[in-house]
Design an enzyme around this catalytic site. Structure first.
Site, PDB file in Angstrom:
ATOM      1  N   ASP A  30      -1.888 -54.646  -8.466  1.00 23.57           N
ATOM      2  CA  ASP A  30      -0.888 -55.715  -8.405  1.00 23.57           C
ATOM      3  C   ASP A  30      -1.237 -56.913  -7.522  1.00 23.57           C
ATOM      4  OD1 ASP A  30      -0.693 -54.534  -5.956  1.00 23.57           O
ATOM      5  OD2 ASP A  30       1.323 -53.707  -6.248  1.00 23.57           O
TER       6      ASP A  30
ATOM      7  N   ASP B 158     -19.273 -53.392  -1.804  1.00 25.38           N
ATOM      8  CA  ASP B 158     -18.354 -54.539  -1.883  1.00 25.38           C
ATOM      9  C   ASP B 158     -17.626 -54.731  -0.558  1.00 25.38           C
ATOM     10  OD1 ASP B 158     -17.329 -51.987  -2.979  1.00 25.38           O
ATOM     11  OD2 ASP B 158     -15.399 -52.974  -2.878  1.00 25.38           O
ATOM     12  N   ASN B 159     -17.774 -53.788   0.354  1.00 25.90           N
ATOM     13  CA  ASN B 159     -17.153 -53.921   1.677  1.00 25.90           C
ATOM     14  C   ASN B 159     -18.197 -54.161   2.762  1.00 25.90           C
ATOM     15  OD1 ASN B 159     -14.599 -53.529   0.606  1.00 25.90           O
ATOM     16  ND2 ASN B 159     -14.618 -51.329   0.948  1.00 25.90           N
TER      17      ASN B 159
ATOM     18  N   ASP C 273     -12.851 -55.753   5.604  1.00 20.85           N
ATOM     19  CA  ASP C 273     -11.986 -54.894   4.795  1.00 20.85           C
ATOM     20  C   ASP C 273     -11.579 -53.617   5.525  1.00 20.85           C
ATOM     21  OD1 ASP C 273     -12.119 -56.810   2.908  1.00 20.85           O
ATOM     22  OD2 ASP C 273     -12.849 -55.524   1.287  1.00 20.85           O
TER      23      ASP C 273
HETATM   24  P1  AMP Z   1     -11.342 -51.784  -1.337  1.00 16.29           P
HETATM   25  O1  AMP Z   1     -12.273 -50.629  -1.468  1.00 16.29           O
HETATM   26  O2  AMP Z   1     -10.002 -51.452  -0.781  1.00 16.29           O
HETATM   27  O3  AMP Z   1     -11.974 -52.893  -0.562  1.00 16.29           O
HETATM   28  O4  AMP Z   1     -11.010 -52.326  -2.787  1.00 16.29           O
HETATM   29  C1  AMP Z   1     -11.877 -52.259  -3.869  1.00 16.29           C
HETATM   30  C2  AMP Z   1     -11.498 -53.259  -4.918  1.00 16.29           C
HETATM   31  O5  AMP Z   1     -10.159 -53.042  -5.352  1.00 16.29           O
HETATM   32  C3  AMP Z   1     -11.566 -54.703  -4.481  1.00 16.29           C
HETATM   33  O6  AMP Z   1     -12.055 -55.443  -5.559  1.00 16.29           O
HETATM   34  C4  AMP Z   1     -10.126 -55.050  -4.199  1.00 16.29           C
HETATM   35  O7  AMP Z   1      -9.872 -56.416  -4.352  1.00 16.29           O
HETATM   36  C5  AMP Z   1      -9.399 -54.244  -5.252  1.00 16.29           C
HETATM   37  N1  AMP Z   1      -8.023 -53.919  -4.862  1.00 16.29           N
HETATM   38  C6  AMP Z   1      -7.608 -53.071  -3.900  1.00 16.29           C
HETATM   39  N2  AMP Z   1      -6.269 -53.045  -3.826  1.00 16.29           N
HETATM   40  C7  AMP Z   1      -5.806 -53.903  -4.761  1.00 16.29           C
HETATM   41  C8  AMP Z   1      -4.515 -54.326  -5.185  1.00 16.29           C
HETATM   42  N3  AMP Z   1      -3.398 -53.859  -4.653  1.00 16.29           N
HETATM   43  N4  AMP Z   1      -4.453 -55.245  -6.176  1.00 16.29           N
HETATM   44  C9  AMP Z   1      -5.551 -55.737  -6.743  1.00 16.29           C
HETATM   45  N5  AMP Z   1      -6.796 -55.377  -6.398  1.00 16.29           N
HETATM   46  C10 AMP Z   1      -6.926 -54.476  -5.428  1.00 16.29           C
HETATM   47 MG    MG Z   2     -12.792 -54.330  -0.285  1.00 14.92          MG
END
Ligand code: AMP
Ligand code: MG
Length: 518
Positions: A134, A269-270, A279
């Site tokens: 979302d 990606d982090n 992140d």
């Molecule tokens: P993360 O491992 O939390 O850094 O997230 C991995 C991917 O999921 C990244 O591309 C984030 O932008 C995406 N992401 C995480 N939470 C959401 C969210 N609530 N809505 C949209 N994209 C998300």
């Molecule tokens: Mg991330």
């Protein structure tokens, strides 16, 4: 509020030609223009005045309606065009394809006092990269990122920073434990700040798509704007770039090991290309010193991102970056050499770091063994890392060693004779070893206290602040924010935070158990 706006990122990198905010694969572009979502009842909960002044925003301006609207995505700063970035990534060891800023929206770039900052909102609505989610963020994860990124900065750990923490006024549905029990939570938005939010995944996505032209131009942009590399020949420049990223990544991870920070989701990606902690999701702070610990329940089985494995994962991630850069370098040997050097540097830097925690500044051939034995002994019974190292600076002689660190044991009433003896033996060796040091006891203590924090953001501390904030009380957020500005100083009025994790927090969701749900 008059900001010195710049556009290096958007003017020097290709934009997605599609302007519609629909979820899709975005090719041959580094970013897509997208506006934040307007929110129901925005309310700022906390601002970092220090970060604001870095951007040339005055204290008075921080209280304005305009500032509130900007940092909650309800108004767009004049003559700026918000955007979301396109990146891919390896998640938990597997290539995941396009990810991108699914819930981060870059507002603008500000230059002040010769520093260039990118300001970004997290939780401000969907973007072309939101995939099935979302684009929003909840209060608990926003409080955690807000407090932790500023805490890391003051600990001297390279990190992205935070400017503001706000409520959106909208409700957000989340299934915290991914067990089929979704519930509504308060939506929140943080504004965060960094010289760059580029990640390893920004380069990987172009390599994966064999888009060498854009890969090369993004690397050129990165070097030009963020690295001082003078090599004229492109290939040599790219090799130097990789070498520098490798060095910064290792330095950041050594800092994490020093303070007991476990990132929790070291997917590529982090991983910031600038070697900044980025992140803040299901991260955690070591309480008991334990190489096998991870706070992330999503990683419970594999424990890929456990404390003791962070340096290896840094290297694994650099291999992925090396693969991504290979098409513009076309030589394996120099990349391998840099990766080999990471391992060598890890040994030396990690030894140096551990020695500094012990107050050892000269060299002795048995240092490696002394430290390995300390790490083993620390894991015999649950021993609080922060308290142990802080107390160690009061060490004067062998006879008092064990007494000194006793309060770092979680179950100090039931320490076996065997454990006590192991500690006594270790302290005897430490005592002997200290004799070849030149610094006085006072000097050693001062140096040790500058690398062994007294206060870190223990997992239960954020949880207390979150529980209060959920009820509309934000005083603890402010108290912790202030406490963590001076993590190495004695703060007698805050002694209560120099304490082991309370038992209620041992197995509590949010304290020792965190998922990627945020
Ligand atoms: P993360 O491992 O939390 O850094 O997230 C991995 C991917 O999921 C990244 O591309 C984030 O932008 C995406 N992401 C995480 N939470 C959401 C969210 N609530 N809505 C949209 N994209 C998300
Ligand atoms: Mg991330």
């Amino acid at each position: 509020m008059k900001l010195n706006i710049k556009n290096t990122f958007t003017s020097e990198n290709p934009a997605d030609s599609i302007l519609k905010n629909t979820r899709r694969q975005v090719e041959e572009a580094v970013y897509s223009y997208v506006n934040p979502k307007k929110t129901k009842a925005p309310q700022i909960l906390h601002v970092s005045e220090e970060m604001a002044s870095e951007l040339n925003i005055s204290e008075k301006e921080l209280t304005s309606e305009f500032f509130k609207n900007i940092v909650t995505g309800n108004e767009i700063y004049p003559n700026t065009k918000p955007f979301a970035m396109c990146y891919g990534g390896h998640q938990f060891g597997n290539w995941a394809g396009q990810l991108g800023d699914g819930r981060a929206i870059n507002l603008f770039e500000v230059e002040h006092q010769n520093k260039n900052w990118k300001v970004q909102l997290k939780g401000a609505g969907e973007t072309p990269y939101s995939r099935t989610a979302d684009g929003l963020a909840v209060l608990r994860s926003s409080v955690r990122e807000y407090l932790c990124s500023e805490a890391m900065f003051h600990l001297g750990v390279p990190t992205t920073r935070a400017l503001s923490l706000s409520l959106s006024g909208d409700a957000v549905l989340r299934d915290i434990l991914y067990d089929g029990n979704p519930a509504y939570e308060k939506g929140a938005i943080i504004s965060r700040v960094s010289p760059s939010f580029l990640r390893f995944g920004n380069y990987e996505i172009f390599a994966a798509r064999k888009d060498i032209k854009n890969l090369k131009s993004l690397v050129d942009y990165t070097i030009k704007n963020h690295f001082s590399i003078t090599e004229k020949k492109p290939k040599e420049r790219y090799i130097k770039f990789f070498k520098e990223v490798s060095k910064r990544t290792l330095e950041m991870i050594i800092h994490w090991q020093r303070v007991g920070f476990v990132h929790g989701v070291m997917n590529t990606d982090n991983m910031s290309i600038l070697g900044l902690t980025i992140d803040f999701g299901p991260y955690g702070w070591l309480e008991g010193f334990d190489f096998g610990w991870t706070p992330n329940t999503t990683d419970r089985q594999q424990k890929r991102y456990r404390y003791g494995n962070q340096p290896n994962i840094g290297l694994w991630n650099l291999y992925q970056l090396a693969n991504a850069l290979y098409p513009i370098i076309e030589e394996v040997a120099p990349l391998n050499k840099i990766l080999e050097q990471y391992k060598i540097d890890f040994e030396t830097k990690s030894l140096q770091m551990m020695k500094s925690k012990l107050g050892l500044f000269t060299s002795d051939e048995d240092d490696v063994k002394l430290i390995q034995d300390l790490e083993d002994t620390l894991q015999l019974v649950e021993t609080d890392m922060t308290i142990f190292f802080r107390k160690l600076s009061d060490f004067t002689d062998n006879s008092s060693g064990f007494q000194l660190i006793k309060e770092s044991f979680y179950d100090y009433k039931n320490i076996s004779n065997e454990v006590t003896n192991t500690w006594n033996l270790w302290f005897k060796r430490y005592d002997e070893r200290l004799k070849i040091e030149r610094a006085s006891i006072e000097e050693r203590k001062e140096k040790m206290n500058a690398v062994n924090p007294k206060y870190v953001l223990r997992n239960y501390m954020s949880q207390l602040a979150i529980d209060e904030a959920d009820k509309g009380n934000y005083t603890l957020i402010d108290a912790l924010f202030k406490l963590l500005k001076k993590p190495y100083s004695e703060q007698p009025e805050n002694e209560k935070w120099f304490a082991k994790r309370p038992e209620w927090a041992r197995n509590k969701v949010g304290c020792s158990m965190l998922s990627c749900s945020s």
